[in-house]
Design a protein around this motif. Structure first.
Motif, short mmCIF file in Angstrom:
data_model
loop_
_atom_site.label_atom_id
_atom_site.label_comp_id
_atom_site.label_asym_id
_atom_site.label_seq_id
_atom_site.Cartn_x
_atom_site.Cartn_y
_atom_site.Cartn_z
N ARG A 147 24.60 30.85 50.08
CA ARG A 147 25.09 32.12 50.56
C ARG A 147 24.76 33.21 49.54
O ARG A 147 24.42 32.93 48.41
N GLY A 148 24.89 34.44 49.98
CA GLY A 148 24.57 35.54 49.08
C GLY A 148 25.79 36.04 48.34
O GLY A 148 26.85 35.42 48.34
N LEU A 149 25.60 37.19 47.69
CA LEU A 149 26.70 37.78 46.94
C LEU A 149 27.54 38.64 47.87
O LEU A 149 27.20 38.87 49.02
N GLY A 150 28.65 39.14 47.35
CA GLY A 150 29.49 40.00 48.18
C GLY A 150 30.55 40.65 47.34
O GLY A 150 30.79 40.26 46.20
N ALA A 151 31.18 41.65 47.91
CA ALA A 151 32.24 42.32 47.17
C ALA A 151 33.41 42.66 48.08
O ALA A 151 34.55 42.30 47.79
N SER A 152 33.13 43.32 49.21
CA SER A 152 34.24 43.80 50.02
C SER A 152 35.07 42.65 50.60
O SER A 152 36.27 42.81 50.82
N GLY A 153 34.44 41.49 50.81
CA GLY A 153 35.17 40.35 51.35
C GLY A 153 36.32 39.93 50.44
O GLY A 153 37.36 39.47 50.90
N ALA A 154 36.11 40.10 49.12
CA ALA A 154 37.15 39.71 48.19
C ALA A 154 38.37 40.62 48.35
O ALA A 154 39.52 40.16 48.28
N ILE A 155 38.11 41.91 48.59
CA ILE A 155 39.25 42.82 48.78
C ILE A 155 39.96 42.48 50.08
O ILE A 155 41.19 42.51 50.16
N LYS A 156 39.17 42.12 51.09
CA LYS A 156 39.80 41.74 52.35
C LYS A 156 40.72 40.53 52.14
O LYS A 156 41.84 40.51 52.64
N SER A 157 40.23 39.54 51.37
CA SER A 157 41.07 38.38 51.08
C SER A 157 42.36 38.81 50.42
O SER A 157 43.45 38.32 50.76
N GLY A 173 35.98 55.75 49.23
CA GLY A 173 36.40 54.36 49.27
C GLY A 173 36.93 53.97 50.63
O GLY A 173 36.63 52.90 51.15
N MET A 174 37.71 54.89 51.22
CA MET A 174 38.27 54.58 52.55
C MET A 174 37.15 54.40 53.58
O MET A 174 37.15 53.45 54.36
N PHE A 175 36.21 55.34 53.55
CA PHE A 175 35.08 55.19 54.48
C PHE A 175 34.34 53.89 54.22
O PHE A 175 34.02 53.13 55.14
N PHE A 176 34.07 53.64 52.95
CA PHE A 176 33.29 52.45 52.63
C PHE A 176 34.03 51.18 53.02
O PHE A 176 33.44 50.23 53.56
N GLY A 177 35.32 51.16 52.73
CA GLY A 177 36.11 49.97 53.06
C GLY A 177 36.11 49.70 54.55
O GLY A 177 35.87 48.58 55.01
N PHE A 178 36.32 50.76 55.31
CA PHE A 178 36.34 50.61 56.76
C PHE A 178 34.96 50.18 57.27
O PHE A 178 34.83 49.24 58.05
N GLY A 179 33.93 50.86 56.79
CA GLY A 179 32.56 50.55 57.22
C GLY A 179 32.16 49.13 56.87
O GLY A 179 31.49 48.46 57.64
N SER A 180 32.60 48.67 55.69
CA SER A 180 32.19 47.33 55.27
C SER A 180 32.79 46.27 56.18
O SER A 180 32.17 45.23 56.41
N LEU A 209 39.10 51.85 49.06
CA LEU A 209 38.54 50.69 49.77
C LEU A 209 39.66 49.88 50.42
O LEU A 209 39.57 49.49 51.59
N THR A 210 40.70 49.62 49.62
CA THR A 210 41.80 48.82 50.13
C THR A 210 42.42 49.50 51.34
O THR A 210 42.67 48.84 52.36
N LEU A 211 42.63 50.84 51.21
CA LEU A 211 43.20 51.57 52.35
C LEU A 211 42.29 51.45 53.58
O LEU A 211 42.75 51.21 54.70
#
Lengths: 206, 173, 196
Positions: B32-42, B121-128, C130-132
């Protein structure tokens, strides 16, 4: 700046190499146990003795019979044009070009179904195609082709036609007096399919 | 290249090759590849599980997620992100870049920078979440395995950022 | 043969340890390449610093070429490597939304973590955002579910889509990458910036 040129001189030749050579598609254990089971259920690997006899009489050049019994048994009796690859050596390198190819139709046979089927299963799991099994083995071959039983006159026409064909094939393939030892075959040892867990792609993503 | 020497960063091509090797290692070992936003989702899911368990049971997303993941924090990406924190810290320590500060263009205030960082960050988090991965998980790792989705996401991220660069130029230049 | 985890050469717990080690490498390289600086990242979009482009594409082609050669040598079975599924709608919409976030916030999630590890407080704000954003998505999931799952086309790869051999596509991508690097270095000369 300079680095870009160094990198380009490494990557572009690598790219040309990868573009020029074909993809490596031979992978060990191509089939999962489930996929193999499905093929076994369908029985697609079997070729009937009648079909084989027909191909032999026609001298079909695409047919390659492979005797998977021991060398001693092979020397005692074998089908015309067969080569001998004992089951124990089926994976050795010297026979690989016979077994892993896309030109000829390989038909494994042994006295019964067992050894030939094991040979097929091994090769099939390696992802090789064009390998088949003679249904019923030499015993059935002797029964149906070499010493066919005359059907009763009340039987359907196609039964009689089949008999006539078998009789002809028998004459052509030296039947009538062949001795097939009834030694091993369906006895004891169940075919052991090596159990493998179904592989999954690794999970990923963000 | 003079500024590269000044800030002691890697040559970008060397950095790229190294990053490529890290990505290759991830694929080689873990498929598998790398990732970042998935960790925040967890982290988000496990927080919700702890703080509001009844909400987690009733909400469709958390329910699905918890059904397919035994323990959201015991995931590959979470461990990988902890590694990123350590690796980034080590690199910063070697290069003597460790310092608490708000980095911003001299033309804007720290406050403005922070507000835009939160909004971005909010946009990026939602988009990710919508795009099933961020620049590392979807675009970079997807491109390495030639995934159509990876290329599409990459093109959209950089395309949009280029298209909007003009409107946000005061923040940066 | 790789991937090691799929072939059960390593255990799931070892895999997590490896994830940690790979993360260290990831963070180290990102920070060392300057991805911990939002100004450097944003420089990409104004032409004064194209580090992002160079690192990103060099990494992608390195990993891609590596995997193709590993597959060629039979070291790695690409059939078991995770390929990101393609949901056309959400990939485009998600990508556009991320692009907005990128130009506003100056980070992406990976680089933000990297920046916070060396004490950048704007990265901390970005991670808060991001969290938000993620909470907004998970809470409002029923609203987005339809879009999230629309236009699913499986896990196609670019070469399958274009119907050309994998290696030929790889060569094309390499050439494209170097063309972009050339443009990038030209832009750096054209839009120079002394201090940032």
């Amino acid at each position: 700046m300079k680095m870009r040129l160094i990198l380009a001189s490494v990557f572009i030749p690598l790219g040309i190499i990868i573009a020029a050579i074909p993809e490596n598609t031979t992978k060990p254990f191509k089939l999962t146990a489930e996929e193999l089971l499905d093929e076994v259920k369908d029985g697609t690997q079997f070729v009937s003795t009648d079909e084989l006899a027909d191909m032999l009489v026609q001298k079909d050049p695409s047919l390659q019979l492979i005797d998977v019994r021991s060398q001693a048994e092979f020397e005692k009796y074998s089908l015309p044009g067969a080569i001998n690859i004992p089951l124990t050596q089926i994976l050795s390198d010297e026979y690989e070009e016979y077994i892993d190819q896309g030109v000829k139709m390989n038909v494994f046979y042994s006295n019964g179904n067992l050894k030939a089927n094991e040979a097929w299963m091994l090769t099939r799991q390696l992802g090789y195609e064009n390998n088949f099994v003679m249904q019923g083995g030499l015993n059935y071959w002797a029964e149906t082709i070499l010493n066919p039983q005359a059907p009763k006159s009340v039987m359907a026409d196609d039964e009689i036609a089949k008999y006539d064909f078998r009789k002809g094939a028998s004459a052509a393939l030296g039947g009538g007096n062949a001795v097939v030892t009834n030694t091993n075959t369906v006895k004891k040892t169940k075919p052991t399919i090596k159990k493998r867990k179904k592989k999954k792609r690794a999970a990923g993503g963000c | 290249m003079s500024e590269v020497k000044k800030t002691k960063y890697f040559n970008p091509y060397i950095g790229g090759v190294l990053l490529g090797l890290v990505l290759l290692a991830a694929n080689f070992v873990s498929g598998r590849g790398l990732g970042a936003s998935g960790a925040i989702k967890s982290a988000v899911v496990s927080t919700v599980n702890t703080v509001a368990p009844s909400h987690a049971e009733n909400s469709a997303f958390y329910k699905n997620y918890n059904e397919s993941h035994e323990n959201p924090m015991k995931s590959w990406l979470v461990f990988q992100m902890m590694g990123v924190l350590v690796g980034g810290f080590l690199s910063g320590a070697f290069a003597k870049r460790l310092k608490f500060k708000v980095e911003h263009s001299p033309k804007i205030t720290s406050k403005r920078r922070i507000i835009f960082a939160i909004l971005g960050g909010m946009f990026f988090g939602f988009g990710s979440q919508l795009g099933r991965g961020c620049t590392s998980g979807s675009a970079l790792s997807g491109m390495a395995v030639l995934s159509v989705g990876g290329f599409l996401t990459m093109a959209c991220i950089f395309g949009t950022a280029f298209a909007l660069a003009y409107f946000f130029r005061k923040n940066w230049i | 043969m790789a991937p090691l985890i799929v072939n059960e050469i390593i255990s799931p717990d070892t895999n997590l340890l490896i994830a940690f080690l790979i993360g260290i490498g990831f963070g180290f390289v990102l920070e060392g390449s300057g991805f911990s600086s939002s100004c450097k990242l944003a420089g990409m979009f104004y032409g004064y610093d194209t580090t992002v482009l160079k690192v990103f594409f060099t990494a992608a082609i390195t990993a891609m070429v590596g995997m193709l050669f590993f597959s060629l040598f039979g070291w790695m079975d690409l059939d078991f490597v995770y390929i990101n599924p393609t949901y056309v709608t959400s990939a485009i919409v998600g990508g556009v939304v991320m692009g907005v976030g990128f130009i506003m916030g100056g980070f992406c999630p990976g680089t933000a973590f990297c920046a916070i590890s060396i004490g950048k407080l704007d990265a901390l704000a970005f991670i808060g955002g991001l969290t938000l954003g993620i909470v907004f998505f998970t809470e409002g999931y029923p609203l987005f579910e339809e879009m999230y799952k629309a236009n699913f086309i499986g896990t196609p790869t670019m070469n399958e889509l274009l119907d050309i051999p994998r290696g030929v596509f790889a060569l094309g991508l390499i050439l494209m990458a170097f063309a972009m690097f050339w443009v990038g270095e030209w832009a750096e000369k054209k839009f120079p910036r002394e201090e940032y």
